[in-house]
Design a protein around this motif. Structure first.
Motif, short mmCIF file in Angstrom:
data_model
loop_
_atom_site.label_atom_id
_atom_site.label_comp_id
_atom_site.label_asym_id
_atom_site.label_seq_id
_atom_site.Cartn_x
_atom_site.Cartn_y
_atom_site.Cartn_z
N GLY A 191 0.65 -1.40 -0.25
CA GLY A 191 -0.61 0.06 0.10
C GLY A 191 1.21 1.21 -0.11
O GLY A 191 0.46 1.90 -0.83
N GLU A 192 2.13 1.07 1.12
CA GLU A 192 2.72 2.22 0.91
C GLU A 192 3.39 2.37 -0.25
O GLU A 192 3.56 4.00 -0.64
CB GLU A 192 4.43 2.15 1.68
N LEU A 193 3.87 1.69 -0.63
CA LEU A 193 4.70 1.40 -3.05
C LEU A 193 3.44 2.50 -3.34
O LEU A 193 3.75 2.78 -4.19
CB LEU A 193 5.18 -0.09 -2.96
N ARG A 194 2.27 1.57 -3.28
CA ARG A 194 1.33 2.30 -4.54
C ARG A 194 0.82 3.88 -5.01
O ARG A 194 1.27 4.35 -5.49
CB ARG A 194 0.40 1.72 -4.56
N ARG A 199 -0.02 4.16 -8.35
CA ARG A 199 0.70 3.48 -9.19
C ARG A 199 0.08 2.30 -8.85
O ARG A 199 -0.33 2.28 -7.26
CB ARG A 199 1.84 2.99 -10.20
N ASP A 200 -1.58 1.76 -9.19
CA ASP A 200 -1.97 0.83 -8.92
C ASP A 200 -1.34 -0.73 -8.11
O ASP A 200 -0.83 -1.62 -7.69
CB ASP A 200 -3.14 0.05 -9.85
N LEU A 201 -0.11 -0.59 -8.68
CA LEU A 201 0.67 -2.06 -8.88
C LEU A 201 -0.21 -3.51 -8.88
O LEU A 201 -0.03 -4.01 -7.94
CB LEU A 201 2.01 -1.71 -7.79
N PRO A 202 -1.12 -3.94 -9.59
CA PRO A 202 -2.06 -4.85 -9.76
C PRO A 202 -1.51 -6.35 -9.77
O PRO A 202 -1.75 -7.35 -9.17
CB PRO A 202 -2.78 -4.58 -11.06
N THR A 204 2.47 -8.72 -9.14
CA THR A 204 4.15 -8.71 -8.14
C THR A 204 4.85 -8.40 -9.52
O THR A 204 5.94 -8.23 -9.61
CB THR A 204 4.37 -10.13 -8.38
N GLU A 205 5.07 -8.41 -11.08
CA GLU A 205 5.93 -8.32 -11.74
C GLU A 205 6.30 -6.62 -12.08
O GLU A 205 6.88 -5.91 -11.39
CB GLU A 205 5.11 -8.41 -13.34
N SER A 206 4.88 -5.77 -12.43
CA SER A 206 4.74 -3.87 -11.60
C SER A 206 4.70 -3.61 -10.92
O SER A 206 6.65 -2.73 -10.18
CB SER A 206 3.17 -3.98 -11.83
N VAL A 207 4.78 -4.31 -8.81
CA VAL A 207 5.93 -4.40 -7.90
C VAL A 207 7.27 -4.32 -8.26
O VAL A 207 8.03 -3.66 -7.76
CB VAL A 207 5.45 -5.96 -6.71
N GLY A 208 7.51 -5.54 -8.58
CA GLY A 208 8.74 -5.16 -9.03
C GLY A 208 10.32 -4.62 -10.06
O GLY A 208 10.85 -3.65 -9.09
N ARG A 209 9.16 -4.44 -10.86
CA ARG A 209 9.70 -3.27 -12.06
C ARG A 209 9.40 -1.88 -11.34
O ARG A 209 10.56 -0.57 -10.82
CB ARG A 209 8.63 -3.06 -12.43
N ALA A 210 8.56 -1.43 -9.36
CA ALA A 210 8.26 -0.18 -9.47
C ALA A 210 9.91 -0.45 -8.67
O ALA A 210 10.31 0.82 -7.98
CB ALA A 210 6.84 0.07 -8.17
N ALA A 211 10.20 -1.31 -7.57
CA ALA A 211 11.05 -1.78 -6.51
C ALA A 211 12.13 -1.00 -7.21
O ALA A 211 13.09 -0.68 -6.90
CB ALA A 211 10.80 -3.03 -5.82
N MET A 212 12.63 -1.72 -8.89
CA MET A 212 14.01 -2.09 -9.54
C MET A 212 13.75 -0.43 -9.59
O MET A 212 15.43 0.04 -9.60
CB MET A 212 13.96 -2.83 -10.21
N GLN A 213 13.02 0.06 -10.16
CA GLN A 213 13.39 1.73 -10.01
C GLN A 213 13.94 2.43 -8.99
O GLN A 213 14.27 3.49 -9.28
CB GLN A 213 11.58 2.34 -10.51
#
Length: 313
Positions: A191-194, A199-202, A204-213
């Motif tokens: 929730g904090e990352l969203r 972004r929605d980060l729907p 795990t792939e989108s979560v991973g991309r956000a973390a890598m950024q």
């Protein structure tokens, strides 16, 4: 295992955590509680509690004021935590968790906290300037009145002293810390990352991309994202690691993230590889949710669940 290191924790908006149990929650009617518990709380204080339980040394820096501030000081002494109190005029907040036995549901009431004056938060920075520690864990929300870039100022100060900073916050606190850059480890929930990314980060792939950024931008060396029943993800420049949640009965979500972070930092400070420390953190988060709302992770539960996490990954 390497020699144990000392950590300091920073809690800008601590709480007295009060936990009650009732048979049923009603409106208007007086509800008699079955049990009541009082604990010192807030992100950094919770991290220190678990870290000490595991056998480490932790010093708690925190803001405390009013009659409730004195009560918080007393609770910290009962838990035998080494403390550095930064006095403020405002009253320390009291957070309440009510467990309804009939449904198993938990209700949590969390005030925003007291207003902090500029002289008070500057005094906090002054005290941190002389903190003797191997890691500083800055955890929790910003109190009203504290500038959005406060954690960024802390990171800059500690970077000059070659002390790695671990950050666990939300909203302005998370953004202000990461914008400074050079955080050693940041632990947002999904929730904090969203909220941080907008972004929605729907998946795990989108979560991973956000973390890598976050890693790629130089904001943090390691990003550990906790995702509840969907597990947790660790991102670094080298790789991503996604691990499932431990299959257990959830009794309370109070303190799960703090227990996760504390155990992970404990393992890192003990010389463990980052991925093993991440597994130890997952075990601690699971150990915390097994317990009722007034407690945090217990070492025996952490170590038992750690063997399950290793076997499953």
């Amino acid at each position: 295992m390497a020699a144990m290191m000392n950590i300091a924790t920073l809690t800008l908006n601590p709480t007295i955590d009060v936990a009650y149990e009732v048979d049923h929650v009603y409106h208007t009617r007086k509800m008699r509680t079955k049990t009541e518990f009082y604990s010192p709380g807030g992100g950094g204080i919770n991290v220190a509690r678990v870290y000490v339980r595991l056998g480490g040394n932790a010093r708690s820096y925190y803001l405390s004021g009013g009659a409730t501030g004195h009560a918080l000081d007393g609770l910290l002494d009962l838990h035998q935590l080494v403390r550095n109190r930064i006095p403020i005029k405002g009253h320390t907040r009291v957070a309440t968790a009510v467990l309804e036995r009939e449904s198993g549901k938990e209700y949590r009431l969390v005030p925003s906290g007291p207003m902090v004056e500029p002289a008070e938060w500057r005094q906090c920075l002054n005290q941190l300037q002389t903190a003797q520690c191997d890691y500083l864990v800055a955890s929790g929300s910003l109190s009203p009145g504290i500038p959005d870039d406060f954690y960024g100022q802390v990171v800059a100060m500690m970077t000059e002293r070659s002390i790695p900073v671990v950050l666990d916050s939300s909203g302005a606190g998370l953004r202000g810390g990461l914008e400074q850059g050079g955080v050693f480890l940041v632990k947002p929930s999904i929730g904090e990352l969203r909220q941080f990314t907008g972004r929605d980060l729907p998946d795990t792939e989108s979560v991973g991309r956000a973390a890598m950024q976050i890693v790629g931008g130089g904001h943090a060396q390691y990003v550990a994202v906790t995702m509840g029943h969907e597990g947790a993800l660790l991102a670094s420049a080298e790789r991503q690691l996604l691990l499932p949640a431990v299959d257990i009965e959830v009794r309370s979500a109070v303190g799960a993230g703090d227990s996760f972070l504390s155990a992970m930092v404990f393992a890192i400070s003990s010389g463990w590889e980052i991925e093993e420390a991440f597994r130890f953190g997952i075990a601690a988060g699971a150990a915390a949710v097994m317990n009722p709302g007034h407690d945090l992770a217990r070492p025996e539960d952490i170590r038992r669940l750690y063997s399950q996490v290793r076997a499953a990954s």
